[in-house]
Design an enzyme around this catalytic site. Structure first.
Site, PDB file in Angstrom:
ATOM      1  N   HIS A 120       0.837  -1.205   0.000  1.00  0.00           N
ATOM      2  CA  HIS A 120       0.000   0.000   0.000  1.00  0.00           C
ATOM      3  C   HIS A 120       0.870   1.253   0.000  1.00  0.00           C
ATOM      4  O   HIS A 120       1.959   1.245   0.571  1.00  0.00           O
ATOM      5  CB  HIS A 120      -0.900   0.034   1.230  1.00  0.00           C
ATOM      6  CG  HIS A 120      -1.726  -1.194   1.403  1.00  0.00           C
ATOM      7  ND1 HIS A 120      -2.672  -1.587   0.492  1.00  0.00           N
ATOM      8  CD2 HIS A 120      -1.736  -2.132   2.378  1.00  0.00           C
ATOM      9  CE1 HIS A 120      -3.230  -2.710   0.920  1.00  0.00           C
ATOM     10  NE2 HIS A 120      -2.679  -3.063   2.053  1.00  0.00           N
TER      11      HIS A 120
ATOM     12  N   GLU B 158      -1.878  -0.391   8.059  1.00  0.00           N
ATOM     13  CA  GLU B 158      -2.806  -1.376   8.586  1.00  0.00           C
ATOM     14  C   GLU B 158      -2.124  -2.260   9.604  1.00  0.00           C
ATOM     15  O   GLU B 158      -0.893  -2.248   9.731  1.00  0.00           O
ATOM     16  CB  GLU B 158      -3.381  -2.231   7.452  1.00  0.00           C
ATOM     17  CG  GLU B 158      -2.369  -3.154   6.796  1.00  0.00           C
ATOM     18  CD  GLU B 158      -2.918  -3.845   5.539  1.00  0.00           C
ATOM     19  OE1 GLU B 158      -3.719  -3.241   4.810  1.00  0.00           O
ATOM     20  OE2 GLU B 158      -2.526  -4.989   5.292  1.00  0.00           O
TER      21      GLU B 158
ATOM     22  N   HIS C  76       3.364  -7.447   1.552  1.00  0.00           N
ATOM     23  CA  HIS C  76       2.717  -8.366   2.492  1.00  0.00           C
ATOM     24  C   HIS C  76       1.683  -9.246   1.804  1.00  0.00           C
ATOM     25  O   HIS C  76       1.180  -8.911   0.735  1.00  0.00           O
ATOM     26  CB  HIS C  76       2.056  -7.587   3.634  1.00  0.00           C
ATOM     27  CG  HIS C  76       0.982  -6.641   3.191  1.00  0.00           C
ATOM     28  ND1 HIS C  76       1.258  -5.393   2.691  1.00  0.00           N
ATOM     29  CD2 HIS C  76      -0.363  -6.755   3.174  1.00  0.00           C
ATOM     30  CE1 HIS C  76       0.129  -4.796   2.382  1.00  0.00           C
ATOM     31  NE2 HIS C  76      -0.883  -5.595   2.656  1.00  0.00           N
TER      32      HIS C  76
ATOM     33  N   ARG D 214      -0.994  -4.587  -6.434  1.00  0.00           N
ATOM     34  CA  ARG D 214      -0.711  -6.020  -6.465  1.00  0.00           C
ATOM     35  C   ARG D 214       0.640  -6.254  -7.146  1.00  0.00           C
ATOM     36  O   ARG D 214       0.841  -5.839  -8.284  1.00  0.00           O
ATOM     37  CB  ARG D 214      -1.841  -6.727  -7.218  1.00  0.00           C
ATOM     38  CG  ARG D 214      -1.935  -8.202  -6.928  1.00  0.00           C
ATOM     39  CD  ARG D 214      -3.150  -8.835  -7.613  1.00  0.00           C
ATOM     40  NE  ARG D 214      -4.413  -8.502  -6.976  1.00  0.00           N
ATOM     41  CZ  ARG D 214      -5.487  -8.021  -7.606  1.00  0.00           C
ATOM     42  NH1 ARG D 214      -5.453  -7.788  -8.907  1.00  0.00           N
ATOM     43  NH2 ARG D 214      -6.587  -7.765  -6.947  1.00  0.00           N
TER      44      ARG D 214
HETATM   45 ZN    ZN Z   1      -2.910  -4.881   3.001  1.00  0.00          ZN
END
Ligand code: ZN
Length: 313
Positions: free
Chosen positions: A97, A115, A172, A192
């Site tokens: 991200h 996150e 991740h 991605r």
């Molecule tokens: Zn994530």
């Protein structure tokens, strides 16, 4: 002023989803591809709605817009956080991200995504993908372009009850069999990097290699940064798992009774195990609610495990 606002989640169906959100959590959702339960969400891609009380049926974004006093007059333009439960029946793609800075410039002023994960359940000997091993941007580029994923990706062994902070720029992936509660900035921007060459309806899902390579942190954080290994909780314990610029996240272990004064401006709570009461109202596994700014004393009784988050502004 209402002290506790109960929410009905929004659900997503995903190729890697499963049935545990229905079978383990009791949510009344059909299908065998249920990927995510957005328990506390006010995002255009999915919203929770208020259940019961004077705001019954209202979308969380609308409540936040029109009754900011419930949220301690929180200054964030949009509801600041998003809390979801993820059931990975299959491996999720390898992703990354952006930070706020990058997203504002490249994603129409959206915020970035910081996150964190609380492992509700995982298989024995499970590991997640967290971080990478490239020592320079040039090496990262080569490893990605040549598909040297085993060399590039860092695996993190995990156990039920572990907590992992994922900063923007951290590569991740959640792996098959993991059930995770994610607390994140209210953003849905994901790049991605790799999708295991899988096909969805005969086609690969789009990758975002250029943007990924721009935002990946190189070299990565040292192994182990941002990880709290789950230890058996003390009886009725309020444990702070992390505090950063976006959120404070707590694990609340309730055995008989846990009473505390909540932090301003307001607290998101999700029951992930057991059942009990919050300030006299019954709650059970799978319940999501917000303790509003008007609440000066939280009284939890029963036997339950709760993940709670407080936005930081
Ligand atoms: Zn994530």
């Amino acid at each position: 002023m209402e002290n506790v606002i109960f929410l009905q989640p929004h659900f997503t169906h995903n190729v890697w989803g499963g049935t545990r959100l229905r079978k383990d959590f009791g949510y009344n959702v059909p299908g065998s591809d249920i990927g995510e339960c957005w328990g506390i969400a006010a995002h255009p891609n999915g919203e929770s709605t208020v259940v019961g009380g004077e705001f019954d049926g209202m979308r969380l974004s609308e409540l936040y817009e029109t009754h900011r006093e419930l949220f301690g007059n929180c200054r964030s333009r949009q509801f600041p956080l998003l809390v979801k439960i993820i059931d990975a029946n299959d491996d999720l793609s390898i992703q990354v991200h952006p930070s706020d800075l990058y997203a504002i410039e490249h994603e129409n002023g959206s915020c970035g995504k910081t996150e964190c994960w609380y492992i509700i359940d995982c298989p024995d000997n499970a590991s997640l993908v967290v971080g990478h091993n490239a020592s320079s941007r040039d090496e990262m580029k080569k490893m990605i372009e040549q598909g040297r994923w085993d060399e590039f990706l860092r695996k993190l062994p995990i156990k039920k009850g572990d907590f992992i902070q994922i900063n923007p720029g951290t590569v991740h992936a959640i792996t098959a069999g993991c059930l995770i509660l994610e607390t994140q900035q209210n953003s849905d921007i994901t790049y991605r990097v790799y999708d295991y060459e899988r096909l969805t309806d005969g086609k690969p899902r789009p990758l975002h290699i250029r943007k990924s390579m721009e935002v990946i942190t190189v070299p990565d954080y040292p192994v182990g940064v941002g990880i709290v290994h789950g230890k058996t909780p003390g009886k009725s314990e309020r444990l702070r798992l992390i505090e950063n610029n976006y959120y404070k996240v707590f694990r609340l272990n309730v055995e008989e009774e846990l009473i505390f004064t909540p932090d301003p401006p307001f607290t998101n709570m999700s029951v992930i195990e057991g059942q009990g009461k919050i300030n006299g109202t019954n709650v059970h596994k799978g319940a999501h609610f917000i303790v509003t700014a008007g609440c000066e004393r939280v009284e939890l009784t029963g036997n339950m495990l709760i993940i709670a988050s407080v936005p930081v502004q």
